[in-house]
Scaffold this active site. Structure first.
Site, mmCIF file in Angstrom:
data_model
loop_
_atom_site.group_PDB
_atom_site.id
_atom_site.type_symbol
_atom_site.label_atom_id
_atom_site.label_comp_id
_atom_site.label_asym_id
_atom_site.label_seq_id
_atom_site.Cartn_x
_atom_site.Cartn_y
_atom_site.Cartn_z
ATOM 1 N N TYR A 254 0.867 -1.186 0.000
ATOM 2 C CA TYR A 254 0.000 0.000 0.000
ATOM 3 C C TYR A 254 0.906 1.239 0.000
ATOM 4 O O TYR A 254 0.809 2.097 0.881
ATOM 5 C CB TYR A 254 -0.938 0.023 1.208
ATOM 6 C CG TYR A 254 -1.734 -1.233 1.421
ATOM 7 C CD1 TYR A 254 -2.983 -1.385 0.826
ATOM 8 C CD2 TYR A 254 -1.250 -2.285 2.196
ATOM 9 C CE1 TYR A 254 -3.728 -2.543 1.013
ATOM 10 C CE2 TYR A 254 -1.984 -3.450 2.385
ATOM 11 C CZ TYR A 254 -3.221 -3.572 1.802
ATOM 12 O OH TYR A 254 -3.948 -4.707 1.998
ATOM 13 N N CYS A 350 -4.279 3.930 9.943
ATOM 14 C CA CYS A 350 -5.021 5.145 10.287
ATOM 15 C C CYS A 350 -6.347 4.762 10.933
ATOM 16 O O CYS A 350 -7.207 5.609 11.137
ATOM 17 C CB CYS A 350 -5.235 6.014 9.047
ATOM 18 S SG CYS A 350 -6.038 5.134 7.718
HETATM 19 N N1 SAH Z 1 2.139 4.386 2.383
HETATM 20 C C1 SAH Z 1 1.650 5.524 1.658
HETATM 21 C C2 SAH Z 1 0.151 5.462 1.341
HETATM 22 C C3 SAH Z 1 -0.752 5.023 2.447
HETATM 23 S S1 SAH Z 1 -2.498 5.274 2.157
HETATM 24 C C4 SAH Z 1 1.998 6.810 2.355
HETATM 25 O O1 SAH Z 1 2.370 6.821 3.523
HETATM 26 O O2 SAH Z 1 1.904 7.863 1.719
HETATM 27 C C5 SAH Z 1 -3.040 3.770 1.555
HETATM 28 C C6 SAH Z 1 -2.695 3.497 0.106
HETATM 29 O O3 SAH Z 1 -3.228 2.216 -0.213
HETATM 30 C C7 SAH Z 1 -3.305 4.462 -0.915
HETATM 31 O O4 SAH Z 1 -2.276 4.939 -1.746
HETATM 32 C C8 SAH Z 1 -4.301 3.602 -1.715
HETATM 33 O O5 SAH Z 1 -4.374 3.963 -3.085
HETATM 34 C C9 SAH Z 1 -3.696 2.231 -1.545
HETATM 35 N N2 SAH Z 1 -4.617 1.094 -1.682
HETATM 36 C C10 SAH Z 1 -5.919 1.022 -1.313
HETATM 37 N N3 SAH Z 1 -6.406 -0.224 -1.514
HETATM 38 C C11 SAH Z 1 -5.379 -0.965 -2.018
HETATM 39 C C12 SAH Z 1 -5.259 -2.317 -2.427
HETATM 40 N N4 SAH Z 1 -6.283 -3.167 -2.360
HETATM 41 N N5 SAH Z 1 -4.066 -2.734 -2.887
HETATM 42 C C13 SAH Z 1 -3.006 -1.890 -2.966
HETATM 43 N N6 SAH Z 1 -3.069 -0.591 -2.585
HETATM 44 C C14 SAH Z 1 -4.235 -0.127 -2.139
#
Ligand code: SAH
Length: 413
Positions: A254, A350
């Site tokens: 993610y 979060c």
């Molecule tokens: N680690 C990053 C983003 C965290 S937010 C930071 O700190 O900036 C969570 C992220 O998960 C988002 O970018 C969203 O697009 C992604 N996301 C949501 N569902 C997902 C899934 N099923 N598989 C992969 N990524 C996903």
């Protein structure tokens, strides 16, 4: 702090709420508490949900918990002949007019007011989501806290932008600090702010921001943490928990625009980032190039599906850093995570409720929680972020299993 916290924290008002919009907006649920009590409230919340797994360290709050939001969006509409801009009243589509907000970046709020005045002087209409007529639906602003760069996204109902260059010039002359302006078209009946099509009206179409000694490109759609000061604190804790030595293979699940993985890459052998949003992955690839990071790759996929494939292919990760959205990780993800059996998992969340659910799974499958650190990323709201460090219950489980498999193979041969 933990022993005293409960008596300290009855949610009685101890402070006059500061915001005149608080009831209709509903965004800052804790604003009637002093900041100290807000922190206690969040500490108790994390202890209640995660305390059964480990001692919870004291929450890290902000020195100045105001105007921290670097991403601000306003809905536009009309009330009679007046154009209004602000936030949606909670659970409705009624716009509550707001000109300044105690948690939003002040410059962003000023720009939104300017845009509203410009609409009037250009005799342009705001969008009406009942009749589906009018032009401007939303304004989204992202500001680089360290870089000072500012992106303005004008979300319109149609592509045709009357008096486009005059409008852009008028906005820039009033706010020369704006570094890029993008038009995004959203013609659907939807509660999503951004539509599919975008067009750069001025500048590069993205901003750059500096974080933990690296540069990051942020485009209109990609996720980027909204509290830059606390993001450094949060990532710092995640890195402390990961305690990388330079030899590890790391998965950043993610990964958004690749921020955590790129910070980790300085002290890792290699990093793989996986993320569902293609815009974020594009930014992540650019970010790696921008910073000359060569030991990282990004994969655009559902994190659960990626994990299943990785487990089937027998891939090895020493450390998995995961930062899922509020819904937490999928069961598919968690099952494959356990199969992949990394020595260490750093779980950033979060939403401590879904994190508690996921920890319940991981601790039943041989992982033990070693550290829990809450961080206040969203002062005045009820939200809290927490970083949890897990490792296998017995440190040598992983090694023993692989030796055992080798022995079996030798016997089979
Ligand atoms: N680690 C990053 C983003 C965290 S937010 C930071 O700190 O900036 C969570 C992220 O998960 C988002 O970018 C969203 O697009 C992604 N996301 C949501 N569902 C997902 C899934 N099923 N598989 C992969 N990524 C996903």
């Amino acid at each position: 702090m933990q022993a005293n916290i409960k008596k300290h924290i009855k949610t009685e008002n101890d402070k006059k709420p500061q915001c005149p919009h608080r009831k209709k907006c509903g965004g800052c649920q804790l604003q009637n508490l002093s900041y100290e009590k807000q922190l206690s409230f969040k500490q108790v919340k994390v202890i209640k949900l995660l305390g059964r797994y480990h001692h919870v360290c004291e929450i890290i709050g902000m020195e100045n918990p105001y105007h921290y939001r670097n991403k601000v969006q306003a809905a536009f509409g009309e009330r009679g002949k007046e154009i209004i801009s602000g936030v949606y009243q909670s659970s409705t589509h009624n716009i509550v007019p707001v000109d300044s907000c105690m948690i939003e970046d002040q410059k962003a709020d000023e720009i939104i007011v300017t845009i509203r005045k410009l609409l009037k002087s250009f005799k342009m209409r705001a969008f009406n989501d009942v009749t589906m007529k009018g032009f401007l639906r939303h304004v989204l602003i992202k500001r680089g806290f360290a870089s000072g760069e500012i992106m303005v996204v004008l979300v319109t109902a149609v592509m045709d932008f009357p008096k486009e260059s005059q409008f852009v010039n008028a906005l820039l002359s009033r706010h020369p600090e704006i570094t890029t302006i993008v038009q995004n078209v959203n013609n659907k009946r939807t509660s999503l702010v951004l539509g599919e099509q975008s067009r750069v009206l001025y500048g590069d179409g993205y901003i750059e921001e500096h974080l933990c000694g690296l540069k990051f490109r942020i485009s209109p759609k990609a996720f980027y943490q909204i509290n830059p000061i606390q993001t450094e604190v949060l990532y710092g804790k995640a890195m402390e928990f990961a305690a990388l030595t330079g030899n590890e293979t790391v998965l950043d699940a993610y990964c958004g625009t690749g921020t955590i993985g790129m910070i980790a890459s300085k002290n890792a052998k290699s990093v793989v980032g996986v993320e569902l949003n293609p815009d974020a992955v594009k930014d992540a690839v650019t970010n790696a190039k921008l910073n000359g990071v060569e030991n990282i790759e990004f994969i655009c996929d559902d994190a659960g599906k990626f994990m299943v494939r990785a487990a089937e292919n027998g891939e090895k990760f020493d450390t998995v850093i995961m930062d899922p959205p509020r819904a937490g990780a999928s069961l598919e993800f968690l099952r494959s995570l356990v199969t992949l059996s990394p020595k260490k998992i750093v779980y950033i969340s979060c939403n401590p409720e879904t994190q508690a659910r996921d920890l319940s799974f991981l601790t039943r499958k041989g992982y033990k929680v070693r550290r829990i650190q809450p961080v206040d990323m969203f002062p005045h709201t009820e939200h809290v972020e927490s970083v949890v460090c897990l490792s296998r219950e017995k440190a040598d489980d992983y090694i023993r299993i692989s030796v055992h498999t080798k022995d079996l193979q030798a016997k089979a041969n």
